[in-house]
Structure formats: structure tokens, C-alpha cells
Design an enzyme around this catalytic site. Structure first.
Site, PDB file in Angstrom:
ATOM      1  N   LEU F  77      30.739 -17.464  -9.599  1.00 41.17           N
ATOM      2  CA  LEU F  77      31.961 -17.925  -9.455  1.00 41.17           C
ATOM      3  C   LEU F  77      32.245 -19.340 -10.771  1.00 41.17           C
ATOM      4  O   LEU F  77      31.918 -20.288 -10.021  1.00 41.17           O
ATOM      5  CB  LEU F  77      32.628 -18.366  -8.281  1.00 41.17           C
ATOM      6  CG  LEU F  77      32.308 -17.552  -7.632  1.00 41.17           C
ATOM      7  CD1 LEU F  77      32.845 -18.159  -5.862  1.00 41.17           C
ATOM      8  CD2 LEU F  77      33.224 -15.594  -7.158  1.00 41.17           C
ATOM      9  N   CYS F  78      33.274 -18.652 -11.371  1.00 40.83           N
ATOM     10  CA  CYS F  78      33.452 -20.300 -12.061  1.00 40.83           C
ATOM     11  C   CYS F  78      33.847 -21.813 -12.286  1.00 40.83           C
ATOM     12  O   CYS F  78      35.497 -21.338 -11.007  1.00 40.83           O
ATOM     13  CB  CYS F  78      34.296 -19.908 -13.808  1.00 40.83           C
ATOM     14  SG  CYS F  78      34.833 -21.743 -14.402  1.00 40.83           S
ATOM     15  N   VAL F  79      33.524 -22.627 -11.936  1.00 41.31           N
ATOM     16  CA  VAL F  79      33.379 -23.302 -11.018  1.00 41.31           C
ATOM     17  C   VAL F  79      34.815 -24.855 -11.486  1.00 41.31           C
ATOM     18  O   VAL F  79      35.584 -24.850 -10.655  1.00 41.31           O
ATOM     19  CB  VAL F  79      32.359 -24.438 -11.788  1.00 41.31           C
ATOM     20  CG1 VAL F  79      32.172 -25.395 -13.055  1.00 41.31           C
ATOM     21  CG2 VAL F  79      32.949 -26.167 -10.065  1.00 41.31           C
ATOM     22  N   CYS F  82      37.337 -22.022  -9.459  1.00 43.83           N
ATOM     23  CA  CYS F  82      37.563 -21.848  -8.212  1.00 43.83           C
ATOM     24  C   CYS F  82      38.369 -23.816  -8.145  1.00 43.83           C
ATOM     25  O   CYS F  82      38.774 -23.111  -7.064  1.00 43.83           O
ATOM     26  CB  CYS F  82      35.933 -22.478  -8.029  1.00 43.83           C
ATOM     27  SG  CYS F  82      35.154 -20.358  -7.824  1.00 43.83           S
TER      28      CYS F  82
END
Lengths: 130, 102, 127, 102, 127, 130
Positions: F77-79, F82
Site C-alpha cells: 500500500l502506498c504510504v 494511506c
């Protein structure tokens, strides 16, 4: 006039939630009532208290929560959409045996009936989506 | 009885504006918001289609969304009126219902 | 909730459906709203225009994509007293479909009449 | 060198298929998935545009998405080939790159 | 992370931008990806076609809508060695714009050359 | 062949996440490797463990988690996405002082570099979005 609002998209991905917020502010400043904002589809993601947007950017959830607190706007998240997208308050946590809650202050989870009710009791219903 | 129609997508991307204009009547109004503002200026290839619409219908465009896209200083198409959010709210109250073409 | 409105306001609601089903959730979420809304005893119409006509297409089989096949629920609308289903003739034709392709009986209306129908409504919900 | 182009929206709703076809060359292929499958059958108003494309390019359509929309029993437009997900994967491997037109 | 690739594979990445900025997050998220990706020392091109050309429009003022104005960051791309910016001539013209309206220097290419450019790439990222 | 996947949309609203999953399954069944699925934009919402979809519907998050566990697919998941959308693991919870975590088993939060890396190290990158 009573103007209620329907928001169909989540924060930061589409402008819908921003447009709805700016519209709600302008309606209030123009002397109208905004009895309810109903969040449907991905729109329920506006209600999560787990976002940390960049510090130089707007904080969409906090803006909504402030509108609820300061102007008494009823912010309703559709329960069916919440269940599919992972928005949980204490009732939903207990009912569906989840480990956490993530609904921010000022938002409440309720049924689609609240959208119909807003349609009936408001003079106008304005939708913002994708 | 008249309807305020909201269009929020660029007509170069989606057909919603075409689909809206093909159905509404001359008493109705259209407001271009968000990405739809990109056809508000004269000189685009959508120009003539929109001119036909302005001949008998009221068309509006949301200024803050024009500004955000760097288009606020362009000359608007004849017959198009720019409004701010309060103007948008006023349009909502002046029409009998609102139809967002999503 | 029904009781709250039994003697109250009756408004005319129209649900406008313009999307292909399954690619987005709008079709199923429109249907869910109509079914819940039925308890409020309002005057409800459903209009299918543009790609929305595909929502009523017969023979939808969602097994391979593992989606719920909700298309049969359109046949249940009658039991909820949702009986005003309108389909735009031109939208069907442009898509190579005819009334025989639809899984419920509907009233066919011309494009020119769509605005007339919307003009009679109090609340427009678009999906 | 050739590209597999993925289109997932109905051309009646969005202009992505038009925009894709106006740019790709005859070595490229297009696969219609999700809502884009609605123009795969003959008899739609998009028919002739797609026929022009099939004259010199390879066009595919994803069967599970056709089935979901109740269109699996319609006759496909000449020159269009139906594939399942494994066929889709094979197309990805047979082309040098994949371009999803979103 | 850069070190991992210093002696490694170099691939040709193209970022294809086709959306009006601000209505969706694609423009800003494409830019963020390019800036982060710069650390990997790959061959990077950015292509602006269709409504993507509006991303480079001068004079964007997002104050009223309270958005971050990231448009100036396109000018910083050079410092990250991202120097291949392509804009399709026809896309600009259809939208009533010219190269003078853009906030950075770009290479203008004709529609017929777009496919040629894509044909040279290893990885296509579309926003 | 190594085929990595980019998912741009969340669960249940758009078909993108479903298409990506079916594609990943078919790639694995065809004998290819799927080293990584990168979730960007609203796609990060696929990773929440707080959904409770209707019982007669597919469980999108659990399907993905099973793919990670059974096939070793790396779900990232792309931080930045997120943070804007409210996806929180333990590290993010501590860093941003949140009260809860909601990242499901099999998913991990990391940077956009992981997307570039997937592009470099895979033979193909296939995007599913709106």
C-alpha cells in the site's frame, strides 16, 4: 431554504467532497440551512479519523467535523456503504466483531432512510460525485 | 418548473455534457463545475456546440474552479456567466430541482 | 421509519440510472436505495437512460467475475410498489438493444419526453 | 515492438476508446474489459467506428465481462476475438508493454 | 534505495498524463511518483495528452478551492533530471491553448508521433 | 514471466480491484510469477481489515490476503495514499498518533519506490483503475 447534500466520493481522490464542503459553507453563509450531508458510496471514507494529510494541505475530515460541531450539520455515513468499505463505529465494531473504530467526531452511521428523509424534508438535495 | 443541471467532467473526457444538453429544455440551466470548466472559454473545439446551447439556455461556470485551472483570465464564451459558490447556491434555490449528471 | 411519514409529505422522487452495471457500484446502490426508500411511501420513478439501460439486460451471468447477480431484483420492485420504470427508446437503440432484451416490463419513452418526466419531480437522485 | 492497450469504460460514457484508437498503430492491440465490452456486439451505434479499427488492428474482448452484462450470446463484431482471463494474460505476455487508458 | 540500482537495470519509463488537474488527484499523484522515481536513475519521460495538457497551464490559483498548488513543482523537475516533457500539439489546440500558456518548456509532438514515443518505452504508467 | 500489477481503486465501488484479482489468479495459473501488487490512489482502501461485506458477496480484502499467504504475492500500500485516506499500520499509528490500525494481514505499507522497483524488476506492469 433547507438544502441537503449528497457526497458520493471519498477525500483527496476526487474533488466532489471539496466541492460539497465549499457549497455547504456558501449555503450557510447565504443564510440557508444545511440540515444534513449524507455520505454514500466511497463518500463514507470522508468520515475516517485515521487520515494524516500533508501539513500544507487541507484536512478534509476535520473540516467536515468542524461544520458538524459549529453549524449543527448532521453528517450521516450510509451503513451499507460503511460495511463494504471499512468504516466502523462502536456499534458496528461490536456487531461485526472488529478490533477498531475509525469514525470521526461529528459523523454518525445510519441507514439509507436518512437520505430519503433528507430528500423529503429539505427544499433541495444537491449531489456531488464523480 | 425548471431544473439546474450540474456538470463536473470535461466534455473532452466524458460525454455527460453532450448527454445533458441533448435532453434539457430552454427553461433549464447548466452549471459547469470542477473539470467541466475547461470548455468555458472561447477558442476550444467544443466552442460551437456550447454556443448552440447558450442560444436558448442559461449556462454558468464556477469561478473558483476556473481559477484553479489557470483559466480565470481567459475570455468566457458569449452567453456564459461566471458565478462564485454563493452564486451557485443562489442558482440552486432559484430552480425547482437540481440534477447532477454523474 | 415508515410511520413517521404515513400522514406526512409525499414527494416525487426520480432515480436516474446512466451507467453500465458491474463496472461501478452505482447500479446496485441505486437499487438498494429504491428498495429502502419504498418504506417511505413516496412517489417513486426509475429512469434508465444512456448506458443505464444495460442494468435491465436479460441473461446477466456474474459467476465468472464472482459478483452478486442482483439483476433479478428488478423483478421484485413491483412487490415494493415501485412500478414506474421508464427506459429511453433512443438509448436502447444506440446500444443495439430492444425492449425484448429487458428483464422487466417498462414504459418506453422518447428522448424528447425525458425532460418532461424530470420536470414533474421534486427530488432527482442520479446514479 | 507493440503495445497492448486496455480500455475499461463504455465509449458511450467516456472518450478513452476514441482517444486510444486515434493514436495507436496497426501493430498494436486493444482489449475491451469491464464496461467497455458493451460495444463488442454488432448493431450498436459505435459499430462502424470499431469496424474501421478492426480493419488493421487486433481487438479483443473479455468474456467474463461480456457474460456479466448479459451479452455473451450476442454475435460479436467481425474481427473481434473473445478471450478469458488466461487469454488476457497471454496477450500481456505477447506484447512488449501494456498501456491502460484510464 | 538508489544504491540498489546504481549499477543495475535501466529501463525507459513513460508517465502518461491525460486528466484535468484538481478534479481528480491523478495529476499530483503522477508528479509525486515521478519525483520519487527520479532516485532510481531510470530513463523518464512525461507525456501530456488530451486534458493532461491543462496540468501545465500557467496561472493556476487554487486558493479559493483550498487545494495545494503543486503546479510550480513542474518547474523543479529539471533539478531531478526529469527533462523529457512532451506535449501533444493537437491536444493543446483543441483546448484553445498554445505553448505560451505552459509553465515549463516542453517538446511539442504531433499526434502521429505519440505512438512512436510510447513504442520506445519499457513501462507505461498512466494517470 | 514476472507480471506486477497496479491497482488504483478501492473495493466494491469500481471493478478495478476485482479485475486485478482475477487477472492475478489467471497469471499464476498460467505459470507466471506475480511478484507484487501495488495499491495506489483509492486502491489502498483494499487493504482495510474493517470491511464486512454482505454474506452472499465476495470478500475482496480476504481474497487479496489469501493471495499473499498462499502464493507469496507482495501486497504493498502506498504510504502517501494511506496517509490521505486513513490506512494505518502500527508504524503509522505511532508516527501519526492515531488510536487504531486497520491494515489487513498480508498487506504492508511502503513508499512509491516499490512501484518503480516493480516496474524495473518485472517483465510487465499492468494497471487497473477507473
Amino acid at each position: 431554504m433547507k438544502i441537503s447534500i449528497l457526497v458520493n466520493e471519498g477525500p483527496y481522490q476526487h474533488q466532489a467532497s471539496d466541492s460539497a464542503y465549499q457549497f455547504a459553507l456558501a449555503a450557510l453563509e447565504s443564510g440557508h440551512e444545511v440540515p444534513r450531508v449524507f455520505f454514500y458510496h466511497d463518500g463514507v471514507n470522508n468520515g475516517t479519523n485515521l487520515t494524516t494529510p500533508p501539513q500544507d494541505d487541507r484536512h478534509i475530515q476535520k473540516r467536515w467535523s468542524a461544520l458538524a460541531q459549529e453549524k449543527g450539520v448532521d453528517l450521516v455515513l450510509c451503513v451499507a456503504a460503511c460495511q463494504r468499505r471499512g468504516m466502523v463505529d462502536e456499534g458496528e465494531r461490536d456487531r461485526n466483531k472488529k478490533d477498531a473504530t475509525n469514525v470521526a467526531d461529528g459523523f454518525r452511521i445510519s441507514g439509507l432512510g436518512q437520505l430519503i428523509e433528507a430528500g423529503i424534508e429539505s427544499d433541495r438535495l444537491v449531489t456531488f460525485g464523480d | 418548473m425548471s431544473t439546474l443541471n450540474i456538470i463536473n467532467k470535461s466534455p473532452f473526457e466524458k460525454r455527460t455534457l453532450d448527454q445533458c444538453l441533448s435532453r434539457i429544455s430552454k427553461d433549464d440551466a447548466v452549471i459547469l463545475i470542477e473539470d467541466a470548466v475547461v470548455v468555458a472559454m472561447s477558442g476550444t473545439s467544443y466552442d460551437s456546440q456550447l454556443k448552440t446551447a447558450t442560444a436558448d439556455k442559461k449556462l454558468y461556470v464556477l469561478t473558483p474552479d476556473l481559477e484553479a485551472r489557470g483559466l480565470a483570465d481567459r475570455s468566457l464564451l458569449d452567453g456564459l456567466t461566471a458565478v462564485d459558490y454563493k452564486g451557485f447556491v443562489a442558482l440552486v434555490t432559484e430552480h425547482d430541482r437540481v440534477h447532477s449528471w454523474l | 421509519m415508515e410511520e413517521e411519514y404515513s400522514g406526512g409529505v409525499e414527494k416525487k422522487f426520480i432515480y436516474i440510472n446512466r451507467r453500465v452495471p458491474h463496472g461501478t457500484a452505482y447500479a446496485i446502490e441505486s437499487l438498494e436505495t429504491v428498495l429502502i426508500g419504498a418504506a417511505f411511501d413516496q412517489d417513486v420513478s426509475m429512469l434508465f437512460i444512456d448506458d443505464g439501460v444495460f442494468q435491465l439486460k436479460k441473461d446477466q451471468n456474474t459467476e465468472s467475475i464472482e459478483f452478486k447477480n442482483f439483476s433479478k431484483a428488478y423483478r421484485a420492485l413491483e412487490m415494493y410498489d415501485v412500478e414506474k420504470l421508464y427506459v429511453e427508446t433512443e438509448s436502447l437503440q444506440e446500444r443495439g438493444l430492444s425492449a425484448d432484451d429487458l428483464l422487466v416490463g417498462v414504459e418506453m419513452i422518447d428522448r424528447a419526453r425525458v425532460n418532461e418526466l424530470i420536470d414533474q419531480q421534486d427530488v432527482v437522485l442520479s446514479f
